[in-house]
Motif scaffolding. Structure first.
Motif, PDB file in Angstrom:
ATOM      1  N   GLY A 220       0.731  -1.621   0.060  1.00  0.00           N
ATOM      2  CA  GLY A 220       0.486  -0.070  -0.197  1.00  0.00           C
ATOM      3  C   GLY A 220       0.891   0.995  -0.204  1.00  0.00           C
ATOM      4  O   GLY A 220       2.173   1.362  -0.175  1.00  0.00           O
ATOM      5  N   GLY A 221       0.159   2.354  -0.118  1.00  0.00           N
ATOM      6  CA  GLY A 221       0.687   3.641  -0.325  1.00  0.00           C
ATOM      7  C   GLY A 221      -0.268   4.861  -0.306  1.00  0.00           C
ATOM      8  O   GLY A 221      -1.072   4.742  -0.652  1.00  0.00           O
ATOM      9  N   GLY A 222       0.687   5.632  -0.716  1.00  0.00           N
ATOM     10  CA  GLY A 222       0.149   6.949  -1.307  1.00  0.00           C
ATOM     11  C   GLY A 222       0.411   8.533  -0.637  1.00  0.00           C
ATOM     12  O   GLY A 222       1.860   8.693  -0.282  1.00  0.00           O
ATOM     13  N   ARG A 223      -0.591   9.342  -0.937  1.00  0.00           N
ATOM     14  CA  ARG A 223      -0.024  10.736  -0.369  1.00  0.00           C
ATOM     15  C   ARG A 223       0.558  10.662   1.313  1.00  0.00           C
ATOM     16  O   ARG A 223       0.028   9.845   1.945  1.00  0.00           O
ATOM     17  N   PRO A 224       0.667  11.883   1.219  1.00  0.00           N
ATOM     18  CA  PRO A 224       1.016  11.952   3.178  1.00  0.00           C
ATOM     19  C   PRO A 224      -0.167  11.606   4.289  1.00  0.00           C
ATOM     20  O   PRO A 224      -0.650  11.689   5.127  1.00  0.00           O
ATOM     21  N   ASP A 225      -1.773  12.637   3.092  1.00  0.00           N
ATOM     22  CA  ASP A 225      -2.805  13.029   3.540  1.00  0.00           C
ATOM     23  C   ASP A 225      -4.201  11.730   4.153  1.00  0.00           C
ATOM     24  O   ASP A 225      -5.296  11.906   4.111  1.00  0.00           O
ATOM     25  N   MET A 226      -3.338  10.776   2.856  1.00  0.00           N
ATOM     26  CA  MET A 226      -4.581  10.155   2.288  1.00  0.00           C
ATOM     27  C   MET A 226      -3.756   8.701   1.751  1.00  0.00           C
ATOM     28  O   MET A 226      -3.020   8.733   0.598  1.00  0.00           O
ATOM     29  N   ALA A 227      -4.145   7.337   2.124  1.00  0.00           N
ATOM     30  CA  ALA A 227      -3.082   6.205   1.729  1.00  0.00           C
ATOM     31  C   ALA A 227      -4.139   5.012   1.370  1.00  0.00           C
ATOM     32  O   ALA A 227      -4.927   4.591   2.342  1.00  0.00           O
ATOM     33  N   GLN A 228      -4.372   4.225   0.433  1.00  0.00           N
ATOM     34  CA  GLN A 228      -4.542   3.349   0.048  1.00  0.00           C
ATOM     35  C   GLN A 228      -4.091   1.365   0.041  1.00  0.00           C
ATOM     36  O   GLN A 228      -3.421   2.052  -0.591  1.00  0.00           O
ATOM     37  N   GLY A 229      -4.221   0.462   0.429  1.00  0.00           N
ATOM     38  CA  GLY A 229      -4.150  -0.746   0.556  1.00  0.00           C
ATOM     39  C   GLY A 229      -5.061  -1.840   0.879  1.00  0.00           C
ATOM     40  O   GLY A 229      -5.699  -1.594   0.465  1.00  0.00           O
ATOM     41  N   GLY A 230      -4.167  -3.512   1.141  1.00  0.00           N
ATOM     42  CA  GLY A 230      -4.331  -4.527   0.920  1.00  0.00           C
ATOM     43  C   GLY A 230      -3.567  -4.937   0.870  1.00  0.00           C
ATOM     44  O   GLY A 230      -2.326  -5.432   0.405  1.00  0.00           O
ATOM     45  N   GLY A 231      -4.712  -6.783   1.536  1.00  0.00           N
ATOM     46  CA  GLY A 231      -3.789  -7.763   1.498  1.00  0.00           C
ATOM     47  C   GLY A 231      -4.907  -8.794   0.906  1.00  0.00           C
ATOM     48  O   GLY A 231      -5.916  -9.070   0.665  1.00  0.00           O
ATOM     49  N   VAL A 232      -3.683 -10.276   1.800  1.00  0.00           N
ATOM     50  CA  VAL A 232      -5.158 -11.465   1.118  1.00  0.00           C
ATOM     51  C   VAL A 232      -5.022 -11.997   2.672  1.00  0.00           C
ATOM     52  O   VAL A 232      -5.940 -13.161   2.895  1.00  0.00           O
ATOM     53  N   ASP A 233      -4.412 -11.664   3.193  1.00  0.00           N
ATOM     54  CA  ASP A 233      -4.469 -12.021   5.397  1.00  0.00           C
ATOM     55  C   ASP A 233      -5.685 -11.597   6.347  1.00  0.00           C
ATOM     56  O   ASP A 233      -5.474 -10.514   6.866  1.00  0.00           O
ATOM     57  N   ALA A 234      -6.721 -12.412   6.309  1.00  0.00           N
ATOM     58  CA  ALA A 234      -7.570 -10.808   6.989  1.00  0.00           C
ATOM     59  C   ALA A 234      -7.187 -11.272   8.772  1.00  0.00           C
ATOM     60  O   ALA A 234      -8.066 -10.842   9.307  1.00  0.00           O
ATOM     61  N   GLY A 235      -6.390 -12.807   8.703  1.00  0.00           N
ATOM     62  CA  GLY A 235      -6.361 -12.728  10.324  1.00  0.00           C
ATOM     63  C   GLY A 235      -5.647 -12.014  10.785  1.00  0.00           C
ATOM     64  O   GLY A 235      -5.267 -11.883  12.152  1.00  0.00           O
ATOM     65  N   LYS A 236      -4.780 -11.326  10.043  1.00  0.00           N
ATOM     66  CA  LYS A 236      -4.218 -10.172  10.668  1.00  0.00           C
ATOM     67  C   LYS A 236      -4.270  -9.184  10.346  1.00  0.00           C
ATOM     68  O   LYS A 236      -4.007  -7.840  11.022  1.00  0.00           O
TER      69      LYS A 236
END
Length: 874
Positions: free
Chosen positions: A842-858
């Motif tokens: 994930g990543g983005g601007r200093p004020d807003m960022a997005q990301g994701g993954g596959v391990d919902a357990g974490k």
């Protein structure tokens, strides 16, 4: 003499000695899995030397195009830095298939080299080597030709094993082999080097110009040499080397063939021609690349395509070293076609195609270099110490084509160095892998060899009598086969078509009183047809008479597809252009597959035009005409040769539509184009850079395809409660309704998020004067979470927010930081940590960022990062 004059003189000399002039074969060896590329003049005659094929002549002469740039035969890294190494070269050769032997081969070579009528080389400048124990050749040279003993050199087993010698040749660990005699030219005392066999033999003074190989023995697996019943001759003389001798220069790059290419390379790069090593690399590589593309090779990540890619990229690197800006390599193709197009017309015919392929690869390489720089930057950021490891340098070189010297330059700028020894270890390991991959363990004595030839009667019908010439079981010659045994049957004549030219071999059965042999496939070994199958009943012996019956239904369906392939080829050239050339085909009873050169995907309207043109020719119902003629007459009529097919002196010309399609083809075909019935394209796509593939069906298969499509149409109409006539209207209405529902759903999600925002705001805690909120909201997509984070930032004021949840089987994360905090807290940094925990990025601007993954357990653990992240900043 110019190089072109030397080539023609050689061929004419041997024609006058009763040899048949044979055209150069493709750089892609036909039906030979032991070779990556054609690398010697004898390659196309291998089956003749092995006794698997008999031709109408027993003496041949060629000027064969060769490439040595991959596998066991690899000169790539030396090219440009020595006087005689090339990736592409021409090999002049004369061959005897059980006709003349040592005396004639030696005297022919000497006459051509020294006679005033021909090359007129001074005899006292020529040295000769023979295998140490080959007294016969030694005596011919000294007693009949008159070469002084002082210029004769005997060379024995100098490579560490019996018969491992510079003067003993072998096709493989087993099979045909024999002694060699080589002719060297002495350039004079002013050049360093010693005669062959001396400690200084690697110098440039004494240069090998001619090699006579005497195929005298058959070596079996036990290492024993058995005299061949019909000894043969294979010779080779490099055109570039003999041109350098006759043009009184010491380097092949100084001959006329190369001077025009060097000048054209310099012009394309924008530098002067001062004999730079890098310029020689470019001039050499345009030859191998141009010829390889013309013969159907395209850049890829494996096999022949990978070798081509390496050569192109090596040329680009050396051009860049000389100051080239942008794409330049493809601009030299025109000079190559002008220089060598008369001897090799394929260069002129495919010039535009070659240019497109090379330009596309150059542009791809430019992007790859950019990727390589990013990878290098990442590796440097993680580097501990001051030396870039050899495996990193090799990865950049091998995977990204990243020049080692460029890696070294970047390292120097940062006061670093590269592990050259480690890189060399990786390189050596790659060479070993390449050698291993190309070390084909083929026992030439295990190949099925048949005396005599099979006469093909299948043009006239699908059945006929034949006599058993030979039987094979598990590769061994046997006298008989019994019921239940698998084997191979060779007949004196057969209606069964043997696989070749892309057409599958026939199936059917052989029968006689009390026996039946099921033929499952038919292939060729030289001039013999091999019927592969199993004996269902009875006993079959050599000499038996059988009735051979081809499965007429399968043969007929195959013929429809084969004839349609010819029509498709002609239609492609009409609609797409004359650059279209066949690059492969597969024809059986179910379908046809046709690969061809083209630089872009075929548009829908072009596919439609192709179908219409082919079907128009089918409806014309013209007679399919065949004619037996010689190869030159066939070419004069405009007949095109099919990919991978071998042609003898007599060829079969197949014409359709009064000249619409004229090709050389030995396959089985329909009698009239109307017999094809219907032609339907089922797919079109790319198989390699610059190569497209069309698959199609004909006849009953085409009707089945259309009927299946009709059924699918009916089923689709039933699902939307419509009919074939209003299906599109029904689908349009459903799509519009779906769009409306999606819009309503988004609005509902926004309202729900807004309501949730009011509730969530109260759950925020305060850390060092900052409102901190982390919450899990499953079922919301990234867009909804973004809107909610924006809303919460406005409600909370000075705040850091991290929201996440499961959506569509994946983890979605959104982080927000109010503007007054971005100097100390950055949403992108928080997101990198959170996304890494759930197995994503994930990543983005200093004020807003997005990301994701596959391990919902974490996910809960990731959300818990916010509080310590904020606390650490104050």
């Amino acid at each position: 003499m110019k190089s072109a004059e030397i080539r023609e003189a050689f061929l004419r000399f041997f024609e006058e000695k009763g040899h048949t002039r044979v055209a150069s074969s493709s750089l892609i060896p036909a039906n030979d899995p032991t070779l990556l590329f054609t690398n010697a003049g004898m390659n196309q005659f291998k089956d003749c030397f092995l006794g698997l094929e008999k031709r109408a002549y027993t003496r041949a002469t060629t000027s064969q195009k060769c490439v040595r740039a991959g596998g066991k035969h690899n000169d790539l890294e030396n090219v440009g830095y020595t006087a005689r190494h090339h990736t592409f070269f021409e090999m002049l050769g004369n061959f005897s298939f059980g006709d003349y032997f040592k005396r004639d081969a030696i005297t022919y070579a000497w006459e051509f080299l020294t006679s005033p009528q021909w090359l007129n080389l001074p005899a006292d400048k020529l040295w000769v080597t023979v295998y140490a124990s080959d007294d016969e050749a030694y005596d011919i040279w000294t007693q009949q030709v008159g070469v002084p003993a002082a210029r004769m050199v005997r060379i024995g087993d100098n490579k560490g094993a019996p018969y491992a010698s510079d003067n003993f040749w072998a096709m493989g660990d087993t099979g045909p082999c024999g002694p060699c005699t080589e002719i060297f030219f002495d350039h004079g005392e002013h050049i360093w080097g010693g005669p062959p066999g001396s400690p200084e033999e690697d110098g440039d003074r004494y240069i090998e110009i001619w090699n006579n190989v005497f195929m005298q023995f058959n070596r079996t697996a036990d290492g024993v040499l058995h005299p061949l019943p019909a000894p043969s001759v294979d010779t080779g003389m490099g055109l570039e080397r003999i041109s350098a001798v006759l043009q009184h220069v010491n380097s092949n790059y100084e001959i006329d063939l190369f001077q025009s290419l060097l000048n054209a390379s310099a012009a394309a790069i924008g530098c002067t021609n001062q004999g730079q090593a890098s310029l020689k690399v470019v001039a050499d590589h345009i030859r191998s690349c141009g010829f390889l593309v013309a013969d159907g090779v395209t850049p890829s990540n494996e096999g022949r395509g990978y070798v081509l890619r390496r050569i192109v990229r090596r040329a680009c690197r050396h051009g860049n070293k000389l100051g080239a800006k942008g794409s330049f390599f493809h601009k030299i193709v025109a000079a190559l076609a002008a220089e060598m197009g008369e001897a090799y017309p394929e260069l002129r015919q495919q010039q535009a195609h070659i240019e497109r392929v090379l330009k596309a690869e150059e542009e791809q390489f430019a992007k790859t270099l950019e990727q390589g720089l990013k990878i290098l930057e990442q590796d440097l950021a993680e580097l501990q110490g001051s030396v870039i490891p050899g495996d990193v340098v090799f990865k950049l070189y091998d995977t990204y084509g990243f020049p080692v010297d460029l890696t070294a330059d970047i390292a120097r700028e940062r006061e670093l160095s590269i592990d050259e020894e480690g890189f060399e270890r990786e390189m050596q390991a790659q060479r070993e892998r390449a050698r291993s991959a190309s070390a084909f363990d083929l026992d030439y004595n295990s190949l099925i060899k048949v005396e005599g030839e099979t006469r093909f009667t299948g043009y006239a019908g699908t059945s006929g009598a034949g006599r058993v010439l030979a039987l094979f079981k598990e590769g061994m010659n046997v006298d008989s086969l019994n019921a239940g045994e698998e084997g191979v049957v060779v007949l004196d004549q057969t209606p069964f078509y043997a696989e070749s030219g892309g057409q599958a071999g026939d199936c059917g059965y052989l029968e006689a009183k009390g026996l039946r042999f099921d033929v499952r496939d038919t292939r060729k070994a030289g001039g013999a047809f091999l019927h592969h199958g199993i004996l269902d009943a009875g006993s079959l012996s050599v000499g038996d008479q059988v009735e051979a019956v081809v499965d007429a239904t399968v043969r007929g369906a195959t013929a429809l597809n084969h004839s349609a392939t010819h029509l498709l080829h002609a239609a492609l050239r009409q609609i797409l252009g004359e650059h279209v050339g066949q690059k492969g085909s597969l024809v059986d009873s179910q379908r046809l597959r046709f690969d061809f050169s083209h630089f872009e995907a075929i548009k829908h309207e072009q596919l439609k035009a192709l179908e219409e043109l082919v079907n128009a020719e089918i409806r014309r119902n013209s007679e399919v005409e065949t004619e037996e003629t010689d190869i030159d007459t066939a070419k004069a009529k405009g007949a095109m040769a099919l990919f991978g097919e071998k042609y003898g002196d007599s060829v079969r010309v197949l014409s359709m539509g009064g000249g619409f399609s004229v090709e050389l083809c030995g396959g089985t075909h329909v009698q009239r184009t109307g017999d094809i019935g219907l032609f339907k394209i089922v797919s079109e796509g790319g198989v390699a850079a610059g190569v497209r593939r069309i698959e199609a069906v004909t006849g009953a298969q085409a009707l089945d395809y259309l009927n299946a499509a009709e059924e699918q149409l009916k089923d689709a109409a039933a699902l939307v409660k419509g009919s074939r006539d209003n299906l599109l209207d029904k689908l349009g209405g459903l799509l519009e309704r779906n769009r409306q529902l999606e819009k309503e759903l988004e609005q509902l999600k926004a309202k729900a998020a807004s309501a949730a925002g009011d509730d969530l705001a109260g759950a925020a805690i305060e850390v060092a004067g900052v409102k901190v909120l982390a919450a899990r909201l499953d079922g919301l997509d990234g867009k909804a979470l973004l809107a909610l984070v924006d809303q919460l930032k406005n409600k909370l004021g000075r705040a850091v927010v991290l929201l996440g949840g499961e959506f569509d089987g994946k983890v979605v994360l959104v982080a927000g930081v109010t503007q007054d905090l971005t100097a100390k807290l950055k949403a992108g940094e928080l997101m990198k940590q959170a996304a890494a925990l759930v197995g994503g990025k994930g990543g983005g601007r200093p004020d807003m960022a997005q990301g994701g993954g596959v391990d919902a357990g974490k996910l809960d653990e990731a959300l818990a990062l916010v509080e310590p992240f904020v606390a650490a900043a104050f």
